[in-house]
Design a protein around this motif. Sequence first.
Motif, mmCIF file in Angstrom:
data_model
loop_
_atom_site.group_PDB
_atom_site.id
_atom_site.type_symbol
_atom_site.label_atom_id
_atom_site.label_comp_id
_atom_site.label_asym_id
_atom_site.label_seq_id
_atom_site.Cartn_x
_atom_site.Cartn_y
_atom_site.Cartn_z
ATOM 1 N N SER A 194 -4.755 -1.962 7.130
ATOM 2 C CA SER A 194 -5.406 -0.761 6.620
ATOM 3 C C SER A 194 -4.466 0.075 5.754
ATOM 4 C CB SER A 194 -5.957 0.072 7.772
ATOM 5 O OG SER A 194 -4.911 0.428 8.642
ATOM 6 N N LYS A 195 -3.183 0.031 6.068
ATOM 7 C CA LYS A 195 -2.216 0.807 5.299
ATOM 8 C C LYS A 195 -1.289 -0.154 4.567
ATOM 9 C CE LYS A 195 0.891 4.677 5.760
ATOM 10 N NZ LYS A 195 1.560 5.597 6.662
ATOM 11 N N LYS A 196 -1.072 0.079 3.308
ATOM 12 C CA LYS A 196 -0.226 -0.775 2.519
ATOM 13 C C LYS A 196 1.226 -0.616 2.968
ATOM 14 C CE LYS A 196 -3.591 -1.857 -0.268
ATOM 15 N NZ LYS A 196 -4.490 -2.835 0.220
ATOM 16 N N PRO A 197 2.033 -1.681 2.929
ATOM 17 C CA PRO A 197 3.423 -1.587 3.394
ATOM 18 C C PRO A 197 4.247 -0.562 2.638
ATOM 19 C CG PRO A 197 2.799 -3.876 3.015
ATOM 20 C CD PRO A 197 1.676 -3.023 2.544
ATOM 21 N N TRP A 198 3.929 -0.280 1.382
ATOM 22 C CA TRP A 198 4.736 0.644 0.593
ATOM 23 C C TRP A 198 4.276 2.091 0.738
ATOM 24 C CZ3 TRP A 198 1.772 -3.306 -1.425
ATOM 25 C CH2 TRP A 198 0.579 -2.919 -2.020
ATOM 26 N N GLU A 199 3.194 2.296 1.480
ATOM 27 C CA GLU A 199 2.697 3.677 1.659
ATOM 28 C C GLU A 199 3.340 4.344 2.842
ATOM 29 O OE1 GLU A 199 -1.524 3.177 1.872
ATOM 30 O OE2 GLU A 199 -1.710 3.171 -0.288
#
Length: 141
Positions: free
Chosen positions: A136-141
């Motif tokens: 659900s959450k991008k690794p870079w966020e």
Amino acid sequence: MGARGPKSEADKTLSVVTTTAFDRLQPPKGMAKAEKKIFQEIVNSVPPHWFNASHVPLMVQLVGHISASQKIAQHIAKLDIDDISNLQIYDRLLKMHDRETRAITSLYTKMRLSQQSTYTPKAGATAKNSHGNSISKKPWE
């Protein structure tokens, strides 16, 4: 809206039977019990109309390759590869297993049973993401 007037004798005796049920393809006689189970699992994994009688020879080949692959995998699992004298046997079993795997994947693809042949890349990504396996959450966020 029905026809007007009394029904004729032909209309009274004529009955139209409509059905949407499909008979699933059955394994041919003479198959081993384990192979029949594999056959039925494959047939039940797709819509009822997916296979017809013309698919039986390919299905028999597919089931035979799956069965052989499982038997070879059992032999590989039993083999003690720490014993140097077993390495040649181990290598041969791995090659046999590889050939069976290639035959299985080829038949799966040609019979449109693999995910690659049933999904477009976009539909595959959508199906994967909608199943809850997406991040659900991008690794870079």
